[in-house]
Scaffold this active site. Structure first.
Site, PDB file in Angstrom:
ATOM      1  N   LYS A   1     -40.912   0.460  35.357  1.00  0.00           N
ATOM      2  CA  LYS A   1     -40.014   1.611  35.310  1.00  0.00           C
ATOM      3  C   LYS A   1     -40.774   2.918  35.579  1.00  0.00           C
ATOM      4  O   LYS A   1     -40.307   3.753  36.340  1.00  0.00           O
ATOM      5  CB  LYS A   1     -39.326   1.716  33.934  1.00  0.00           C
ATOM      6  CG  LYS A   1     -38.514   0.489  33.545  1.00  0.00           C
ATOM      7  CD  LYS A   1     -37.751   0.702  32.241  1.00  0.00           C
ATOM      8  CE  LYS A   1     -38.590   0.855  31.000  1.00  0.00           C
ATOM      9  NZ  LYS A   1     -39.333  -0.349  30.586  1.00  0.00           N
TER      10      LYS A   1
ATOM     11  N   ARG B   1     -53.442   1.356  25.468  1.00  0.00           N
ATOM     12  CA  ARG B   1     -52.246   1.599  24.629  1.00  0.00           C
ATOM     13  C   ARG B   1     -52.188   0.593  23.499  1.00  0.00           C
ATOM     14  O   ARG B   1     -52.145  -0.609  23.733  1.00  0.00           O
ATOM     15  CB  ARG B   1     -50.985   1.460  25.504  1.00  0.00           C
ATOM     16  CG  ARG B   1     -50.394   2.773  25.915  1.00  0.00           C
ATOM     17  CD  ARG B   1     -49.179   2.567  26.782  1.00  0.00           C
ATOM     18  NE  ARG B   1     -48.013   2.114  26.043  1.00  0.00           N
ATOM     19  CZ  ARG B   1     -46.786   2.119  26.546  1.00  0.00           C
ATOM     20  NH1 ARG B   1     -46.587   2.552  27.771  1.00  0.00           N
ATOM     21  NH2 ARG B   1     -45.762   1.696  25.838  1.00  0.00           N
TER      22      ARG B   1
ATOM     23  N   ARG C   1     -42.243  -5.482  20.438  1.00  0.00           N
ATOM     24  CA  ARG C   1     -41.483  -4.720  21.443  1.00  0.00           C
ATOM     25  C   ARG C   1     -40.528  -5.636  22.201  1.00  0.00           C
ATOM     26  O   ARG C   1     -39.400  -5.266  22.501  1.00  0.00           O
ATOM     27  CB  ARG C   1     -42.437  -4.006  22.398  1.00  0.00           C
ATOM     28  CG  ARG C   1     -43.136  -2.840  21.720  1.00  0.00           C
ATOM     29  CD  ARG C   1     -44.310  -2.336  22.517  1.00  0.00           C
ATOM     30  NE  ARG C   1     -43.933  -1.713  23.761  1.00  0.00           N
ATOM     31  CZ  ARG C   1     -44.708  -1.684  24.838  1.00  0.00           C
ATOM     32  NH1 ARG C   1     -45.894  -2.278  24.821  1.00  0.00           N
ATOM     33  NH2 ARG C   1     -44.302  -1.083  25.928  1.00  0.00           N
TER      34      ARG C   1
ATOM     35  N   ARG D   1     -52.438  -3.604  31.764  1.00  0.00           N
ATOM     36  CA  ARG D   1     -52.262  -2.197  31.383  1.00  0.00           C
ATOM     37  C   ARG D   1     -53.030  -1.883  30.105  1.00  0.00           C
ATOM     38  O   ARG D   1     -53.605  -0.808  29.967  1.00  0.00           O
ATOM     39  CB  ARG D   1     -50.764  -1.898  31.191  1.00  0.00           C
ATOM     40  CG  ARG D   1     -50.464  -0.436  30.903  1.00  0.00           C
ATOM     41  CD  ARG D   1     -48.993  -0.121  31.019  1.00  0.00           C
ATOM     42  NE  ARG D   1     -48.237  -0.585  29.876  1.00  0.00           N
ATOM     43  CZ  ARG D   1     -46.909  -0.491  29.763  1.00  0.00           C
ATOM     44  NH1 ARG D   1     -46.195   0.021  30.755  1.00  0.00           N
ATOM     45  NH2 ARG D   1     -46.279  -0.922  28.699  1.00  0.00           N
TER      46      ARG D   1
ATOM     47  N   ARG E   1     -31.955   2.725  24.976  1.00  0.00           N
ATOM     48  CA  ARG E   1     -32.472   1.427  24.558  1.00  0.00           C
ATOM     49  C   ARG E   1     -31.573   0.760  23.528  1.00  0.00           C
ATOM     50  O   ARG E   1     -31.901  -0.328  23.054  1.00  0.00           O
ATOM     51  CB  ARG E   1     -33.857   1.610  23.948  1.00  0.00           C
ATOM     52  CG  ARG E   1     -35.024   1.301  24.895  1.00  0.00           C
ATOM     53  CD  ARG E   1     -36.270   1.601  24.111  1.00  0.00           C
ATOM     54  NE  ARG E   1     -37.466   0.960  24.537  1.00  0.00           N
ATOM     55  CZ  ARG E   1     -38.410   1.535  25.283  1.00  0.00           C
ATOM     56  NH1 ARG E   1     -38.222   2.736  25.785  1.00  0.00           N
ATOM     57  NH2 ARG E   1     -39.535   0.901  25.527  1.00  0.00           N
TER      58      ARG E   1
HETATM   59  P1  AMP Z   1     -42.162   2.976  26.458  1.00  0.00           P
HETATM   60  O1  AMP Z   1     -43.294   3.767  26.990  1.00  0.00           O
HETATM   61  O2  AMP Z   1     -40.859   3.287  27.128  1.00  0.00           O
HETATM   62  O3  AMP Z   1     -42.447   1.492  26.442  1.00  0.00           O
HETATM   63  O4  AMP Z   1     -41.951   3.416  24.934  1.00  0.00           O
HETATM   64  C1  AMP Z   1     -42.988   3.277  23.981  1.00  0.00           C
HETATM   65  C2  AMP Z   1     -42.399   3.263  22.596  1.00  0.00           C
HETATM   66  O5  AMP Z   1     -41.720   4.493  22.327  1.00  0.00           O
HETATM   67  C3  AMP Z   1     -41.359   2.189  22.334  1.00  0.00           C
HETATM   68  O6  AMP Z   1     -41.929   0.937  22.001  1.00  0.00           O
HETATM   69  C4  AMP Z   1     -40.604   2.800  21.153  1.00  0.00           C
HETATM   70  O7  AMP Z   1     -41.364   2.691  19.960  1.00  0.00           O
HETATM   71  C5  AMP Z   1     -40.565   4.280  21.537  1.00  0.00           C
HETATM   72  N1  AMP Z   1     -39.380   4.563  22.351  1.00  0.00           N
HETATM   73  C6  AMP Z   1     -39.355   4.953  23.656  1.00  0.00           C
HETATM   74  N2  AMP Z   1     -38.110   5.141  24.084  1.00  0.00           N
HETATM   75  C7  AMP Z   1     -37.299   4.843  23.038  1.00  0.00           C
HETATM   76  C8  AMP Z   1     -35.889   4.816  22.861  1.00  0.00           C
HETATM   77  N3  AMP Z   1     -35.058   5.122  23.865  1.00  0.00           N
HETATM   78  N4  AMP Z   1     -35.415   4.477  21.646  1.00  0.00           N
HETATM   79  C9  AMP Z   1     -36.239   4.176  20.620  1.00  0.00           C
HETATM   80  N5  AMP Z   1     -37.572   4.150  20.718  1.00  0.00           N
HETATM   81  C10 AMP Z   1     -38.115   4.481  21.919  1.00  0.00           C
END
Ligand code: AMP
Length: 189
Positions: free
Chosen positions: A14, A134, A145, A128, A89
């Site tokens: 993404k 990370r 996740r 990654r 999400r």
């Molecule tokens: P990402 O980089 O999109 O994988 O997001 C990393 C982390 O941020 C996720 O595992 C969640 O803990 C938090 N996060 C990101 N976007 C959301 C969302 N829309 N709703 C809830 N938590 C989020």
């Protein structure tokens, strides 16, 4: 306005594809994950509230996430449109986004789900993790996740399907080929 949701599990690509799409279509990229990581890095109040949850791989509560997202949209009143990456999400987030855009006489144009199988996702995230370090890409956090994805996030797909806004693009292959497929879809809107 062209408002896109780029949808997919962790590691679907993404972020990579959003960056390419915003350049081509002159959109604003809003990645809630990136926003949270910036808050954590800056040790803001919000960052302190969410850092443990994120490190653990759990979703941040809807009300916090929705408020942050809306604030970010409001920072860009002149935008031609947005790519929402990592948001919504949950179904309540999707509903809140619809209501919020409607209040601005706007709407989601389309939702594109990047389709990538579990084996490939695991491989990409391991890579990654090596490159970025990370913490939430570590194997045990990643399991959380993925569980959050199948428990809460997957239900966002039928929400948009019912609105006839969902399309799927194969997320495996060369980055340029996937990008071309995405553009072909966007150009249909
Ligand atoms: P990402 O980089 O999109 O994988 O997001 C990393 C982390 O941020 C996720 O595992 C969640 O803990 C938090 N996060 C990101 N976007 C959301 C969302 N829309 N709703 C809830 N938590 C989020």
């Amino acid at each position: 306005m062209l408002n896109l949701v780029l949808f997919g599990p962790p590691g679907a690509g993404k972020g990579t594809q959003s960056e390419k799409l915003i350049n081509k279509y002159e959109l604003i990229h809003i990645s809630t994950g990136d926003l949270f990581r910036a808050h954590i890095k800056n040790q803001s109040t919000l960052g302190q509230r969410v850092s443990a949850l994120i490190a653990d791989g759990q979703l941040v509560p809807d009300e916090i996430t929705i408020a942050m997202l809306e604030e970010e949209v409001d920072k860009n009143p002149e935008a031609k449109g947005f790519i929402f990456d990592g948001f919504p999400r949950t179904v309540p987030q999707a509903e809140a986004l619809d209501d919020f855009l409607k209040s601005k006489d706007s709407a989601i144009t389309g939702v594109i789900a990047l389709d990538v199988n579990q084996e490939e996702l695991t491989k990409r995230i391991a890579q990654r993790q090596l490159e970025t370090g990370r913490v939430d890409d570590q194997a045990d956090k990643l399991q959380t996740r993925i569980a959050e994805y199948f428990d809460k996030t997957i239900h966002v797909l039928p929400y948009y399907e019912e609105q006839n806004k969902l399309s799927k693009v194969n997320g495996i292959g060369k980055i340029e080929d996937i990008f071309a497929d995405l553009c072909a879809q966007v150009d249909k809107y």
